[in-house]
Scaffold this motif. Structure first.
Motif, PDB file in Angstrom:
ATOM      1  N   GLN A   1       6.233  -5.590  34.652  1.00 16.07           N
ATOM      2  CA  GLN A   1       7.313  -6.095  33.811  1.00 16.07           C
ATOM      3  C   GLN A   1       7.341  -5.381  32.459  1.00 16.07           C
ATOM      4  OE1 GLN A   1       7.125 -10.302  33.093  1.00 16.07           O
ATOM      5  NE2 GLN A   1       9.072 -10.377  31.993  1.00 16.07           N
ATOM      6  N   GLY A   2       6.155  -5.133  31.925  1.00 16.57           N
ATOM      7  CA  GLY A   2       6.077  -4.412  30.653  1.00 16.57           C
ATOM      8  C   GLY A   2       6.582  -2.990  30.777  1.00 16.57           C
ATOM      9  N   ARG A   3       6.214  -2.320  31.866  1.00 20.47           N
ATOM     10  CA  ARG A   3       6.687  -0.946  32.082  1.00 20.47           C
ATOM     11  C   ARG A   3       8.198  -0.926  32.273  1.00 20.47           C
ATOM     12  NH1 ARG A   3       1.989  -0.670  35.328  1.00 20.47           N
ATOM     13  NH2 ARG A   3       3.226  -1.006  37.216  1.00 20.47           N
ATOM     14  N   HIS A   4       8.729  -1.893  33.013  1.00 20.41           N
ATOM     15  CA  HIS A   4      10.180  -1.956  33.253  1.00 20.41           C
ATOM     16  C   HIS A   4      10.941  -2.165  31.946  1.00 20.41           C
ATOM     17  CE1 HIS A   4      13.999  -2.844  35.189  1.00 20.41           C
ATOM     18  NE2 HIS A   4      14.065  -3.958  34.456  1.00 20.41           N
ATOM     19  N   HIS A   5      10.447  -3.056  31.105  1.00 18.86           N
ATOM     20  CA  HIS A   5      11.120  -3.324  29.827  1.00 18.86           C
ATOM     21  C   HIS A   5      11.098  -2.086  28.937  1.00 18.86           C
ATOM     22  CE1 HIS A   5      12.561  -5.495  26.329  1.00 18.86           C
ATOM     23  NE2 HIS A   5      11.533  -5.010  25.632  1.00 18.86           N
ATOM     24  N   ALA A   6       9.956  -1.399  28.896  1.00 18.32           N
ATOM     25  CA  ALA A   6       9.842  -0.199  28.059  1.00 18.32           C
ATOM     26  C   ALA A   6      10.771   0.907  28.555  1.00 18.32           C
ATOM     27  CB  ALA A   6       8.393   0.296  28.042  1.00 18.32           C
ATOM     28  N   PHE A   7      10.811   1.098  29.873  1.00 18.08           N
ATOM     29  CA  PHE A   7      11.698   2.118  30.430  1.00 18.08           C
ATOM     30  C   PHE A   7      13.167   1.774  30.196  1.00 18.08           C
ATOM     31  CE2 PHE A   7       8.269   3.844  33.312  1.00 18.08           C
ATOM     32  CZ  PHE A   7       8.413   5.167  32.907  1.00 18.08           C
ATOM     33  N   SER A   8      13.510   0.502  30.281  1.00 23.66           N
ATOM     34  CA  SER A   8      14.910   0.096  30.125  1.00 23.66           C
ATOM     35  C   SER A   8      15.425   0.363  28.716  1.00 23.66           C
ATOM     36  CB  SER A   8      15.079  -1.386  30.470  1.00 23.66           C
ATOM     37  OG  SER A   8      14.419  -2.208  29.529  1.00 23.66           O
ATOM     38  N   THR A   9      14.544   0.291  27.718  1.00 26.73           N
ATOM     39  CA  THR A   9      14.982   0.544  26.339  1.00 26.73           C
ATOM     40  C   THR A   9      15.183   2.032  26.064  1.00 26.73           C
ATOM     41  OG1 THR A   9      12.707   0.678  25.512  1.00 26.73           O
ATOM     42  CG2 THR A   9      13.753  -1.494  25.511  1.00 26.73           C
ATOM     43  N   CYS A  10      14.629   2.876  26.941  1.00 32.32           N
ATOM     44  CA  CYS A  10      14.717   4.328  26.722  1.00 32.32           C
ATOM     45  C   CYS A  10      15.670   5.029  27.684  1.00 32.32           C
ATOM     46  CB  CYS A  10      13.335   4.966  26.873  1.00 32.32           C
ATOM     47  SG  CYS A  10      12.107   4.341  25.733  1.00 32.32           S
ATOM     48  N   SER A  11      15.889   4.459  28.863  1.00 29.67           N
ATOM     49  CA  SER A  11      16.634   5.161  29.909  1.00 29.67           C
ATOM     50  C   SER A  11      18.075   5.459  29.499  1.00 29.67           C
ATOM     51  CB  SER A  11      16.620   4.346  31.200  1.00 29.67           C
ATOM     52  OG  SER A  11      17.181   3.057  30.990  1.00 29.67           O
ATOM     53  N   ALA A  12      18.721   4.512  28.797  1.00 26.18           N
ATOM     54  CA  ALA A  12      20.114   4.736  28.383  1.00 26.18           C
ATOM     55  C   ALA A  12      20.199   5.910  27.420  1.00 26.18           C
ATOM     56  CB  ALA A  12      20.678   3.471  27.732  1.00 26.18           C
ATOM     57  N   HIS A  13      19.299   5.931  26.440  1.00 21.89           N
ATOM     58  CA  HIS A  13      19.301   7.020  25.464  1.00 21.89           C
ATOM     59  C   HIS A  13      19.011   8.363  26.124  1.00 21.89           C
ATOM     60  CE1 HIS A  13      17.162   9.575  22.395  1.00 21.89           C
ATOM     61  NE2 HIS A  13      18.314   9.368  21.802  1.00 21.89           N
ATOM     62  N   LEU A  14      18.035   8.390  27.017  1.00 24.14           N
ATOM     63  CA  LEU A  14      17.673   9.639  27.681  1.00 24.14           C
ATOM     64  C   LEU A  14      18.814  10.142  28.569  1.00 24.14           C
ATOM     65  CD1 LEU A  14      15.432  11.692  28.031  1.00 24.14           C
ATOM     66  CD2 LEU A  14      14.533  10.328  29.920  1.00 24.14           C
ATOM     67  N   THR A  15      19.518   9.243  29.226  1.00 24.43           N
ATOM     68  CA  THR A  15      20.670   9.620  30.060  1.00 24.43           C
ATOM     69  C   THR A  15      21.746  10.293  29.227  1.00 24.43           C
ATOM     70  OG1 THR A  15      20.254   7.786  31.578  1.00 24.43           O
ATOM     71  CG2 THR A  15      22.450   8.762  31.622  1.00 24.43           C
ATOM     72  N   MET A  16      22.061   9.708  28.068  1.00 25.72           N
ATOM     73  CA  MET A  16      23.116  10.260  27.224  1.00 25.72           C
ATOM     74  C   MET A  16      22.689  11.584  26.593  1.00 25.72           C
ATOM     75  SD  MET A  16      25.400   8.274  27.972  1.00 25.72           S
ATOM     76  CE  MET A  16      26.514   9.420  27.175  1.00 25.72           C
ATOM     77  N   VAL A  17      21.412  11.725  26.311  1.00 25.21           N
ATOM     78  CA  VAL A  17      20.914  12.999  25.768  1.00 25.21           C
ATOM     79  C   VAL A  17      21.165  14.131  26.759  1.00 25.21           C
ATOM     80  CG1 VAL A  17      18.791  14.283  25.246  1.00 25.21           C
ATOM     81  CG2 VAL A  17      19.206  12.075  24.173  1.00 25.21           C
ATOM     82  N   LEU A  18      20.835  13.896  28.024  1.00 26.71           N
ATOM     83  CA  LEU A  18      21.020  14.920  29.049  1.00 26.71           C
ATOM     84  C   LEU A  18      22.502  15.252  29.241  1.00 26.71           C
ATOM     85  CD1 LEU A  18      18.406  13.675  31.681  1.00 26.71           C
ATOM     86  CD2 LEU A  18      18.178  15.584  30.071  1.00 26.71           C
ATOM     87  N   LEU A  19      23.359  14.233  29.209  1.00 26.86           N
ATOM     88  CA  LEU A  19      24.798  14.457  29.368  1.00 26.86           C
ATOM     89  C   LEU A  19      25.391  15.169  28.160  1.00 26.86           C
ATOM     90  CD1 LEU A  19      25.929  11.024  30.883  1.00 26.86           C
ATOM     91  CD2 LEU A  19      25.719  13.202  32.080  1.00 26.86           C
ATOM     92  N   TYR A  20      24.808  14.936  26.992  1.00 23.99           N
ATOM     93  CA  TYR A  20      25.380  15.483  25.756  1.00 23.99           C
ATOM     94  C   TYR A  20      24.951  16.921  25.496  1.00 23.99           C
ATOM     95  CZ  TYR A  20      26.715  15.900  20.865  1.00 23.99           C
ATOM     96  OH  TYR A  20      27.275  16.337  19.681  1.00 23.99           O
ATOM     97  N   TYR A  21      23.700  17.259  25.793  1.00 28.65           N
ATOM     98  CA  TYR A  21      23.171  18.561  25.386  1.00 28.65           C
ATOM     99  C   TYR A  21      23.529  19.701  26.338  1.00 28.65           C
ATOM    100  CZ  TYR A  21      20.439  17.079  21.383  1.00 28.65           C
ATOM    101  OH  TYR A  21      20.059  16.627  20.153  1.00 28.65           O
ATOM    102  N   ALA A  22      23.613  19.423  27.626  1.00 26.68           N
ATOM    103  CA  ALA A  22      23.841  20.505  28.591  1.00 26.68           C
ATOM    104  C   ALA A  22      25.156  21.266  28.357  1.00 26.68           C
ATOM    105  CB  ALA A  22      23.774  19.954  30.007  1.00 26.68           C
ATOM    106  N   PRO A  23      26.319  20.585  28.188  1.00 21.19           N
ATOM    107  CA  PRO A  23      27.576  21.326  28.030  1.00 21.19           C
ATOM    108  C   PRO A  23      27.636  22.250  26.820  1.00 21.19           C
ATOM    109  CG  PRO A  23      28.006  19.052  28.641  1.00 21.19           C
ATOM    110  CD  PRO A  23      26.563  19.140  28.312  1.00 21.19           C
ATOM    111  N   PRO A  24      27.288  21.794  25.589  1.00 15.08           N
ATOM    112  CA  PRO A  24      27.381  22.719  24.453  1.00 15.08           C
ATOM    113  C   PRO A  24      26.416  23.880  24.532  1.00 15.08           C
ATOM    114  CG  PRO A  24      26.425  20.621  23.770  1.00 15.08           C
ATOM    115  CD  PRO A  24      26.964  20.428  25.138  1.00 15.08           C
TER     116      PRO A  24
END
Length: 324
Positions: free
Chosen positions: A244-267
């Motif tokens: 449960q602790g690992r899931h909560h920690a990953f959930s707080t980071c996964s959204a940010h990491l997803t948007m980073v990958l979507l944002y940086y690749a095109p430019p």
């Protein structure tokens, strides 16, 4: 020279024709069905505004959220996405109305290029700051409230805006100090550096080198810092004993990491390959200038328990106000 081109330029001594107005060619392969694409981009733009403004209002209305650095930065990100989308999409929509709507004045082109790079680079720096925030929260939780204080959060946010402004100013000055004469057809849907350099009546080797050095260094530097932060974050999360602790920690980071990958690749593709065709660049640029600002609020709200709860509270509050 056609009558239209003569209207868009003026003659200087020595028979040099300086461009006063540029014509944006728009997005490739969209002019065959202008009405359909107009409605599509209008819908995307309205959803982008609605989603990001809703996130911003949610963060501002919930005292617990806007006191937390993570959501304080998220509010800035939503505001940046609203502004970034508004720099390009209205002109795209105008281009579908008719050929005359694709014209943009020289000064308007300067403002659009500056505004785009100001907002885009500020967002780039903000993603890095958000990664640092997650690094502190997960890897150094006992020091988090001291290091990431309200004053520190405001200073970091202000730094992203100031650094983005300076970064954009440098490129706007370097791009428009060049002479533009004769050809005024911008093979793109907005005034961006690679497209503008193709129209300059001077050697652009220095400018192209600066694109690689400046934009490349900024993007690569920010991305490297984010990768380092997440290397430590993942290593720390894997040491958490409870699922449960690992899931909560990953959930707080996964959204940010997803948007980073979507944002940086095109430019990175566009600015490190400035000689690429306007068709491929246009498709790639559309993704991070139009699609990414649309996806941000959905990814952050759908994958974040606190944001979903705050949205419900905001909706319930609005419902009660209507019935009162």
């Amino acid at each position: 020279m056609t009558n239209v081109t003569m209207m868009l330029t003026h003659m200087e001594p020595g028979n040099q024709t300086l461009v006063m107005v540029f014509i944006l060619r728009g997005l490739p392969h969209t002019m065959e069905l202008p009405s359909l694409f107009f409605l599509l981009f209008l819908l995307i733009y309205l959803l982008t505004l609605l989603g990001n403004i809703l996130v911003l209002l949610t963060v501002l209305s919930d005292t617990r959220l806007h006191a937390l650095p993570m959501y304080f930065f998220l509010g800035h990100l939503s505001f940046l996405d609203v502004c970034l989308s508004s720099v390009t999409v209205p002109k795209i929509l105008a281009g579908f109305v008719g050929p005359g709507s694709r014209a943009i004045s020289f000064s308007g082109c300067v403002v659009q290029l500056y505004a785009f790079h100001f907002l885009a680079s500020a967002e780039c720096f903000l993603y890095t700051v958000m990664a640092y925030d997650r690094f502190l929260a997960i890897c150094h939780p006992l020091r988090y409230s001291v290091v990431m204080s309200r004053r520190a959060s405001m200073g970091l946010a202000a730094g992203t805006w100031l650094t983005g402004s300076l970064h954009a100013m440098i490129h706007a000055i370097l791009t428009f100090r060049l002479p533009y004469c004769g050809h005024n057809q911008v093979e793109y849907f907005f005034c961006d550096i690679p497209a503008m350099l193709k129209l300059a009546c001077a050697d652009t080797a220095t400018n192209r080198a600066l694109i690689l050095a400046n934009i490349g260094a900024v993007a690569a530097g920010c991305f490297l810092l984010i990768c380092v932060s997440y290397t430590y974050i993942v290593s720390t999360i894997l040491k958490i004993h409870t699922a449960q602790g690992r899931h909560h920690a990953f959930s707080t980071c996964s959204a940010h990491l997803t948007m980073v990958l979507l944002y940086y690749a095109p430019p990175i593709f566009i600015y490190l390959h400035p000689s690429s065709s306007h068709v491929s660049n246009g498709v790639v640029a559309t993704f991070y200038t139009v699609v990414t600002p649309l996806l941000n609020p959905f990814i952050y709200t759908l994958r974040n328990k606190e944001m979903k709860n705050a949205l419900r509270k905001l909706a319930c509050g609005q419902t009660h106000s209507l019935h009162a």
